[in-house]
Design a protein around this motif. Structure first.
Motif, PDB file in Angstrom:
ATOM      1  N   ARG A  16      77.198  17.651 166.538  1.00 41.82           N
ATOM      2  CA  ARG A  16      76.299  18.802 166.651  1.00 41.82           C
ATOM      3  C   ARG A  16      76.677  19.645 167.867  1.00 41.82           C
ATOM      4  N   SER A  17      76.565  20.929 167.686  1.00 42.37           N
ATOM      5  CA  SER A  17      76.779  21.892 168.764  1.00 42.37           C
ATOM      6  C   SER A  17      76.125  23.203 168.357  1.00 42.37           C
ATOM      7  N   LEU A  18      75.923  24.070 169.333  1.00 46.93           N
ATOM      8  CA  LEU A  18      75.353  25.387 169.070  1.00 46.93           C
ATOM      9  C   LEU A  18      76.430  26.322 168.530  1.00 46.93           C
ATOM     10  N   PRO A  19      76.053  27.363 167.812  1.00 43.30           N
ATOM     11  CA  PRO A  19      77.049  28.318 167.318  1.00 43.30           C
ATOM     12  C   PRO A  19      77.887  28.888 168.456  1.00 43.30           C
ATOM     13  N   GLY A  20      79.201  28.960 168.218  1.00 43.10           N
ATOM     14  CA  GLY A  20      80.111  29.471 169.227  1.00 43.10           C
ATOM     15  C   GLY A  20      80.669  28.415 170.148  1.00 43.10           C
ATOM     16  N   GLU A  21      80.097  27.201 170.139  1.00 45.82           N
ATOM     17  CA  GLU A  21      80.596  26.135 170.989  1.00 45.82           C
ATOM     18  C   GLU A  21      81.644  25.310 170.255  1.00 45.82           C
ATOM     19  N   THR A  22      82.324  24.439 170.990  1.00 42.29           N
ATOM     20  CA  THR A  22      83.277  23.504 170.384  1.00 42.29           C
ATOM     21  C   THR A  22      82.532  22.545 169.475  1.00 42.29           C
ATOM     22  N   PRO A  23      83.013  22.305 168.256  1.00 41.58           N
ATOM     23  CA  PRO A  23      82.330  21.368 167.359  1.00 41.58           C
ATOM     24  C   PRO A  23      82.156  19.995 168.007  1.00 41.58           C
ATOM     25  N   GLY A  24      80.957  19.452 167.864  1.00 41.41           N
ATOM     26  CA  GLY A  24      80.654  18.142 168.415  1.00 41.41           C
ATOM     27  C   GLY A  24      80.450  18.125 169.906  1.00 41.41           C
ATOM     28  N   GLU A  36      77.529  19.620 162.125  1.00 43.70           N
ATOM     29  CA  GLU A  36      76.293  20.360 161.930  1.00 43.70           C
ATOM     30  C   GLU A  36      76.121  21.349 163.081  1.00 43.70           C
ATOM     31  N   TRP A  37      75.652  22.527 162.718  1.00 46.27           N
ATOM     32  CA  TRP A  37      75.399  23.550 163.727  1.00 46.27           C
ATOM     33  C   TRP A  37      73.894  23.609 163.968  1.00 46.27           C
ATOM     34  N   VAL A  38      73.533  23.561 165.241  1.00 46.72           N
ATOM     35  CA  VAL A  38      72.126  23.605 165.637  1.00 46.72           C
ATOM     36  C   VAL A  38      71.802  25.054 166.025  1.00 46.72           C
ATOM     37  N   ILE A  39      70.895  25.658 165.266  1.00 46.74           N
ATOM     38  CA  ILE A  39      70.544  27.072 165.481  1.00 46.74           C
ATOM     39  C   ILE A  39      69.399  27.138 166.495  1.00 46.74           C
ATOM     40  N   PRO A  40      69.583  27.892 167.560  1.00 47.51           N
ATOM     41  CA  PRO A  40      68.518  27.993 168.568  1.00 47.51           C
ATOM     42  C   PRO A  40      67.215  28.504 167.953  1.00 47.51           C
ATOM     43  N   ARG A  41      66.124  28.035 168.520  1.00 46.52           N
ATOM     44  CA  ARG A  41      64.806  28.448 168.036  1.00 46.52           C
ATOM     45  C   ARG A  41      64.640  29.960 168.171  1.00 46.52           C
ATOM     46  N   ALA A  74      68.487  39.218 151.811  1.00 43.01           N
ATOM     47  CA  ALA A  74      69.211  38.391 150.847  1.00 43.01           C
ATOM     48  C   ALA A  74      70.176  37.427 151.523  1.00 43.01           C
ATOM     49  N   ASP A  75      70.618  37.739 152.751  1.00 45.19           N
ATOM     50  CA  ASP A  75      71.571  36.882 153.464  1.00 45.19           C
ATOM     51  C   ASP A  75      70.887  35.776 154.245  1.00 45.19           C
ATOM     52  N   ALA A  76      69.570  35.812 154.338  1.00 42.33           N
ATOM     53  CA  ALA A  76      68.855  34.823 155.140  1.00 42.33           C
ATOM     54  C   ALA A  76      68.900  33.454 154.463  1.00 42.33           C
ATOM     55  N   ARG A  77      68.843  32.407 155.299  1.00 41.63           N
ATOM     56  CA  ARG A  77      68.825  31.035 154.810  1.00 41.63           C
ATOM     57  C   ARG A  77      67.556  30.353 155.299  1.00 41.63           C
ATOM     58  N   ILE A  78      67.159  29.322 154.542  1.00 44.67           N
ATOM     59  CA  ILE A  78      65.945  28.588 154.883  1.00 44.67           C
ATOM     60  C   ILE A  78      66.279  27.102 154.994  1.00 44.67           C
ATOM     61  N   GLN A  96      77.455  37.786 160.000  1.00 46.75           N
ATOM     62  CA  GLN A  96      78.129  38.323 158.831  1.00 46.75           C
ATOM     63  C   GLN A  96      79.643  38.136 158.877  1.00 46.75           C
ATOM     64  N   ASP A  97      80.195  37.897 160.069  1.00 45.43           N
ATOM     65  CA  ASP A  97      81.653  37.792 160.149  1.00 45.43           C
ATOM     66  C   ASP A  97      82.177  36.502 159.524  1.00 45.43           C
ATOM     67  N   ASN A  98      81.417  35.404 159.616  1.00 49.04           N
ATOM     68  CA  ASN A  98      81.891  34.135 159.041  1.00 49.04           C
ATOM     69  C   ASN A  98      80.700  33.264 158.664  1.00 49.04           C
ATOM     70  N   PRO A  99      79.932  33.667 157.654  1.00 52.96           N
ATOM     71  CA  PRO A  99      78.731  32.885 157.307  1.00 52.96           C
ATOM     72  C   PRO A  99      79.054  31.518 156.728  1.00 52.96           C
ATOM     73  N   SER A 100      80.230  31.363 156.062  1.00 49.99           N
ATOM     74  CA  SER A 100      80.548  30.077 155.437  1.00 49.99           C
ATOM     75  C   SER A 100      80.812  28.984 156.463  1.00 49.99           C
ATOM     76  N   ALA A 101      81.121  29.352 157.710  1.00 44.09           N
ATOM     77  CA  ALA A 101      81.398  28.349 158.738  1.00 44.09           C
ATOM     78  C   ALA A 101      80.152  27.559 159.116  1.00 44.09           C
ATOM     79  N   TYR A 102      78.981  28.094 158.802  1.00 45.36           N
ATOM     80  CA  TYR A 102      77.724  27.451 159.177  1.00 45.36           C
ATOM     81  C   TYR A 102      76.993  26.940 157.939  1.00 45.36           C
ATOM     82  N   ARG A 103      77.751  26.298 157.073  1.00 42.57           N
ATOM     83  CA  ARG A 103      77.143  25.797 155.840  1.00 42.57           C
ATOM     84  C   ARG A 103      76.130  24.695 156.137  1.00 42.57           C
TER      85      ARG A 103
END
Length: 351
Positions: A16-24, A36-41, A74-78, A96-103
């Motif tokens: 786990r790591s925050l978006p933009g950080e090194t994985p893990g 897994e990417w942890v999205i800030p509150r 339409a691009d929002a995720r739940i 929008q630049d790379n949404p698939s990276a945060y599956r």
């Protein structure tokens, strides 16, 4: 730190790591774990819906239908998580630049352990703070601020949440470590957490080892059984073949004795030699004496021509009598001495 946080990382624990950080970076993954990417509150909207009035088998469908009302675009995720019959929604719009990276993602709020007692608390997040109100072990309300809220903001949150406990004083933010797994389950029927996946993996591995060991043991038992049967069949075949083997050995011994006896038999008898020599004697010559020893044959000839050369000429073209000497005895008799060839020795006997 709670007991749950002290558990060692499972083989399937996600990194786990925050978006933009090194994985893990924040939590290293296990050997077979995913990222897994942890999205800030700060980047998530929070909604809650109570479905306890519905039968459990209908709650998932009702929650998916209700989620459509919370999507801002339409691009929002739940991310949906359940506590009993209460559904918690965190809505996030990926870049929008790379949404698939945060599956694979989950909200930051799900990784902080629930409070030991019900009530309100203020959590220190990776960015900003979050006010929470818990009742009966269930998250009732959540509010994010970029900084510690003022008393007025805090009172507004308490009134909106319907909190009956807590004062108007803003509590100090609490800093907690992330859990290894969220405090609410995602509700996917076939999903499992890292600990469960590891248990299943170890049980499956042990089962495979037991199956392999059982198969090997069964193969060895079958091999031993077949070897025992083959030994019985071989012993029976030996018993049946014993008389034939004995008869063969007796026949071979008899054949050897016959061969030895036949070796004692001469190639030609004296009568054969007499007939062959008498046929070559000059006219009027008669055999008056005969003696034979190994390799030598002596014949005394009487009458006929007294010239020894006539006898040598008679036998010179008649093997095996061509090696001879003829000697006159002085009284008209001729002594013929034939040198007979020695038997040719071959392997296993004589010829």
């Amino acid at each position: 730190m709670t007991a749950m946080q002290k558990r060692p990382r499972a083989l399937f624990s996600p990194g786990r790591s925050l978006p933009g950080e090194t994985p893990g970076l924040r939590q290293a993954k296990g050997l077979f774990g995913a990222q897994e990417w942890v999205i800030p509150r700060r980047d998530c909207q929070y909604r809650k819906q109570d479905f306890r009035a519905l039968p459990p088998r209908k709650r998932a469908m009702a929650a998916r239908l209700a989620a459509a009302r919370f999507l801002p675009s339409a691009d929002a995720r739940i991310h949906l998580a359940w506590q009993e019959g209460i559904a918690h929604y965190w809505i996030w719009t990926p870049p929008q630049d790379n949404p698939s990276a945060y599956r694979r993602w989950l909200p930051e709020s799900l990784l902080y352990p629930p409070p030991v007692q019900d009530g309100v608390r203020l959590l220190s997040l990776c960015e900003g703070v979050e006010g929470q109100y818990w009742s009966n072990g269930v998250l009732v309300a959540s509010q994010w601020w970029a900084r510690r809220p003022s008393e007025a903001e805090w009172l507004t949150f308490l009134r909106a949440a319907g909190a009956t406990t807590g004062s108007g004083d803003v509590p100090e933010p609490v800093t907690l470590a992330w859990l290894d797994r969220p405090w609410a389950h995602a509700g996917r029927g076939l999903s499992m957490d890292a600990d469960t996946a590891e248990r299943v993996a170890w049980i499956a591995s042990a089962g495979l080892l037991l199956v392999a060991a059982g198969w090997q043991l069964a193969s060895l038992m079958r091999w031993d059984a077949e070897a025992a049967k083959e030994a019985v069949r071989l012993e029976a075949a030996r018993s049946r073949a014993a008389p034939l083997q004995a008869a063969r050995e007796r026949a071979e011994a008899a054949a050897a004795q016959i061969a030895e006896l036949r070796e004692l038999e001469p190639d030609h008898t004296d009568f054969d030699w007499m007939a062959r020599i008498g046929a070559k004697l000059p006219n009027g010559a008669l055999m008056a004496g005969w003696s034979r020893e190994p390799g030598k044959l002596r014949v005394l000839v009487r009458g006929g021509d007294a010239d020894p050369r006539r006898y040598i000429e008679a036998f010179v073209q008649t093997p095996p009598f061509d090696d001879l000497t003829a000697t006159s005895s002085g009284n008209g008799d001729i002594l013929l001495e034939f040198t007979l060839p020695q038997p040719r020795v071959t392997e296993g006997g004589e010829e």
